[in-house]
Write a protein that holds these residues in place. Structure first.
Motif, mmCIF file in Angstrom:
data_model
loop_
_atom_site.group_PDB
_atom_site.id
_atom_site.type_symbol
_atom_site.label_atom_id
_atom_site.label_comp_id
_atom_site.label_asym_id
_atom_site.label_seq_id
_atom_site.Cartn_x
_atom_site.Cartn_y
_atom_site.Cartn_z
ATOM 1 N N ASP A 23 7.960 2.395 61.745
ATOM 2 C CA ASP A 23 8.669 3.827 62.061
ATOM 3 C C ASP A 23 7.553 4.105 61.275
ATOM 4 O O ASP A 23 7.682 5.605 61.200
ATOM 5 N N SER A 57 18.525 5.225 72.119
ATOM 6 C CA SER A 57 19.277 4.395 70.957
ATOM 7 C C SER A 57 18.991 3.415 71.372
ATOM 8 O O SER A 57 19.906 2.580 70.772
ATOM 9 N N PHE A 72 19.597 14.425 70.958
ATOM 10 C CA PHE A 72 19.096 13.668 69.647
ATOM 11 C C PHE A 72 21.002 12.915 69.457
ATOM 12 O O PHE A 72 21.293 13.950 70.129
ATOM 13 N N ASP A 73 21.057 11.981 68.483
ATOM 14 C CA ASP A 73 21.965 11.323 68.147
ATOM 15 C C ASP A 73 23.106 12.255 68.271
ATOM 16 O O ASP A 73 23.744 13.801 67.498
ATOM 17 N N GLN A 75 26.527 13.224 67.034
ATOM 18 C CA GLN A 75 27.413 13.540 66.236
ATOM 19 C C GLN A 75 28.437 14.217 66.406
ATOM 20 O O GLN A 75 29.844 14.279 65.294
ATOM 21 N N ARG A 87 20.332 9.341 74.886
ATOM 22 C CA ARG A 87 19.717 9.721 72.615
ATOM 23 C C ARG A 87 18.706 8.857 72.688
ATOM 24 O O ARG A 87 18.327 8.067 73.324
ATOM 25 N N SER A 89 16.805 7.551 69.402
ATOM 26 C CA SER A 89 16.922 6.473 68.614
ATOM 27 C C SER A 89 17.513 7.229 67.132
ATOM 28 O O SER A 89 17.027 8.729 66.908
ATOM 29 N N ARG A 90 18.569 7.001 66.583
ATOM 30 C CA ARG A 90 18.965 7.559 64.875
ATOM 31 C C ARG A 90 18.472 7.531 63.627
ATOM 32 O O ARG A 90 18.396 7.977 63.252
ATOM 33 N N GLN A 91 17.043 6.221 64.517
ATOM 34 C CA GLN A 91 16.093 6.978 62.969
ATOM 35 C C GLN A 91 15.067 7.964 63.498
ATOM 36 O O GLN A 91 14.688 9.094 62.272
ATOM 37 N N GLN A 93 15.164 12.031 62.356
ATOM 38 C CA GLN A 93 16.073 12.520 62.124
ATOM 39 C C GLN A 93 15.084 13.645 61.249
ATOM 40 O O GLN A 93 13.953 13.379 61.153
ATOM 41 N N TYR A 99 11.045 14.286 64.125
ATOM 42 C CA TYR A 99 11.734 14.909 64.910
ATOM 43 C C TYR A 99 10.645 16.229 65.403
ATOM 44 O O TYR A 99 11.567 16.738 66.681
#
Length: 186
Positions: A23, A57, A72-73, A75, A87, A89-91, A93, A99
């Protein structure tokens, strides 16, 4: 030099090795790409758009040129089962350069307006549970603060299992003094 950097990213992406990078590595690479010059309209060069730098994702990676098709994820709750989004990845942010880059490329936040537009623009068969889920989404997000489009074209199912558009059907609420159908001619 920018050309060598892009060639290296292209090689990593074509060898499906992007998922093997950390990451932190991806954060640094996105930071460098974010600083690349853009067109007058703020668009990135085709050499960047062709790179497989968007983590999904599902764990796979896709080209930057597909960013406008991604969100993006999610919610939000109550999204109908038939409404699908690709989507990232939730990583990814905020606040991060990843981002920022993905936003600049066109990835959008999944918000009620986006989901409502997708519901209204997609076709659904006469599937009562899905029709109820779709109507429920609009009901759950009925507050004017959400700014949803009017669901007049939304397909609904009546008590006698007829398909009708939202502009052709009404709902009796418990707060009403009697049912509207009791006052209408047969």
């Amino acid at each position: 030099n920018n050309e060598l950097f892009l060639a290296g990213l292209k090689k990593i992406g074509s060898a499906n090795s992007m998922s093997h990078q950390s990451d932190q590595w991806h954060e640094i690479a996105c930071g460098i790409l974010y600083c690349f010059p853009r067109t007058r309209k703020g668009r990135f060069d085709s050499s960047i758009l062709s790179l497989n730098i968007l983590p999904l994702s599902s764990g796979s990676w896709t080209r930057a040129s597909t960013a406008s098709e991604l969100v993006f994820d999610l919610q939000l709750s109550g999204i109908p089962d038939d409404i699908q989004f690709r989507r990232v990845s939730r990583q990814i942010q905020p606040p991060s350069t990843r981002y920022d880059l993905l936003t600049a490329l066109g990835v959008k936040a999944a918000n009620p307006q986006l989901i409502a537009r997708k519901i209204l623009s997609s076709k659904v068969k006469a599937n009562p549970p899905l029709l109820v889920q779709r109507a429920r989404f609009f009901f759950d997000h009925r507050s004017p603060s959400y700014g949803l489009p009017q669901p007049l074209g939304l397909l609904l199912i009546s008590e006698d299992l007829h398909l009708l558009q939202g502009r052709s059907i009404y709902l009796d609420l418990p707060s009403d003094n009697g049912k509207l159908r009791d006052f209408m001619p047969p």
